[in-house]
Design an enzyme around this catalytic site. Structure first.
Site, PDB file in Angstrom:
ATOM      1  N   CYS A   5      20.613  -0.521  64.049  1.00 34.91           N
ATOM      2  CA  CYS A   5      21.947  -0.463  63.444  1.00 34.91           C
ATOM      3  C   CYS A   5      21.879  -0.694  61.927  1.00 34.91           C
ATOM      4  O   CYS A   5      21.285  -1.673  61.460  1.00 34.91           O
ATOM      5  CB  CYS A   5      22.836  -1.515  64.102  1.00 34.91           C
ATOM      6  SG  CYS A   5      24.382  -1.795  63.233  1.00 34.91           S
ATOM      7  N   ASP A  31      30.629  -0.848  49.176  1.00 34.45           N
ATOM      8  CA  ASP A  31      30.489   0.414  49.898  1.00 34.45           C
ATOM      9  C   ASP A  31      29.675   1.385  49.040  1.00 34.45           C
ATOM     10  O   ASP A  31      29.871   1.486  47.823  1.00 34.45           O
ATOM     11  CB  ASP A  31      31.877   1.001  50.215  1.00 34.45           C
ATOM     12  CG  ASP A  31      31.811   2.064  51.287  1.00 34.45           C
ATOM     13  OD1 ASP A  31      32.314   1.817  52.404  1.00 34.45           O
ATOM     14  OD2 ASP A  31      31.243   3.148  51.024  1.00 34.45           O
ATOM     15  N   ASN A  86      38.686   0.426  60.767  1.00 34.21           N
ATOM     16  CA  ASN A  86      38.718   1.687  61.506  1.00 34.21           C
ATOM     17  C   ASN A  86      38.061   1.504  62.871  1.00 34.21           C
ATOM     18  O   ASN A  86      36.950   0.976  62.948  1.00 34.21           O
ATOM     19  CB  ASN A  86      37.964   2.774  60.729  1.00 34.21           C
ATOM     20  CG  ASN A  86      38.651   3.142  59.422  1.00 34.21           C
ATOM     21  OD1 ASN A  86      39.873   3.158  59.339  1.00 34.21           O
ATOM     22  ND2 ASN A  86      37.868   3.419  58.382  1.00 34.21           N
ATOM     23  N   HIS A  97      29.221  -0.675  63.799  1.00 32.39           N
ATOM     24  CA  HIS A  97      29.066  -2.136  63.695  1.00 32.39           C
ATOM     25  C   HIS A  97      30.343  -2.574  62.978  1.00 32.39           C
ATOM     26  O   HIS A  97      30.579  -2.154  61.830  1.00 32.39           O
ATOM     27  CB  HIS A  97      27.802  -2.480  62.890  1.00 32.39           C
ATOM     28  CG  HIS A  97      27.588  -3.951  62.678  1.00 32.39           C
ATOM     29  ND1 HIS A  97      26.377  -4.571  62.946  1.00 32.39           N
ATOM     30  CD2 HIS A  97      28.402  -4.904  62.189  1.00 32.39           C
ATOM     31  CE1 HIS A  97      26.485  -5.854  62.635  1.00 32.39           C
ATOM     32  NE2 HIS A  97      27.704  -6.086  62.169  1.00 32.39           N
ATOM     33  N   HIS A  99      33.371  -3.640  60.900  1.00 32.46           N
ATOM     34  CA  HIS A  99      33.438  -4.000  59.482  1.00 32.46           C
ATOM     35  C   HIS A  99      34.861  -3.861  58.986  1.00 32.46           C
ATOM     36  O   HIS A  99      35.602  -2.971  59.403  1.00 32.46           O
ATOM     37  CB  HIS A  99      32.501  -3.117  58.642  1.00 32.46           C
ATOM     38  CG  HIS A  99      32.672  -1.652  58.891  1.00 32.46           C
ATOM     39  ND1 HIS A  99      32.121  -1.012  59.974  1.00 32.46           N
ATOM     40  CD2 HIS A  99      33.350  -0.708  58.202  1.00 32.46           C
ATOM     41  CE1 HIS A  99      32.446   0.266  59.947  1.00 32.46           C
ATOM     42  NE2 HIS A  99      33.209   0.482  58.879  1.00 32.46           N
TER      43      HIS A  99
END
Ligand code: 5GP
Ligand code: ZN
Length: 113
Positions: A5, A31, A86, A97, A99
């Site tokens: 992951c 990000d 989301n 995973h 977030h």
């Protein structure tokens, strides 16, 4: 799953990321493809694929509190910011995973796209 992951690897510091904050159970980093001047991802260290699998209420709460803390530090708390989580395909989740997105530094529209 956690072995391969992406966000588990970032949390283990096996893949580089620009860290913004770190606690025992969460990590926050910028990000790679920012959608606003401030775009930070806040991630539990534990592998949870999405909100649908989450069971730890305190951990979910800590993600939000960390977002508020970072927003204050980044100077966007008073102007305003958005936190987004989301979940699955129709919401546009691409990394499985859990977030929390923290977005700010520009006016946001509603409804979201
Ligand atoms: P999602 O679409 O699942 O809600 O959000 C995943 C986010 O992770 C996206 O905004 C995407 O730009 C970001 N992302 C994907 N790969 C990487 C990476 O390797 N490093 C960082 N820092 N962000 C990433
Ligand atoms: Zn993971």
């Amino acid at each position: 799953m956690a072995d391969s992951c992406l966000f588990c690897k970032i949390a283990r510091r096996e893949i580089p990321a620009t860290l913004v904050a770190e606690t025992e159970d969460c990590i926050a980093f910028r990000d790679i493809n920012p959608q606003a001047p401030v775009h930070v991802l806040i991630v539990p260290r534990t592998h949870v694929p999405s909100l649908n699998e989450a069971t730890d209420a305190a951990m979910i709460g800590r993600l939000s509190l960390m977002a508020a803390e970072i927003a204050k530090r980044e100077g966007i708390a008073d102007r305003g910011y958005r936190t987004v989580l989301n979940t699955n395909a129709e919401a546009g989740q691409t990394v499985f995973h859990l977030h929390l997105h923290l977005l700010g530094g520009r006016p946001m529209t509603w409804p979201p796209g």
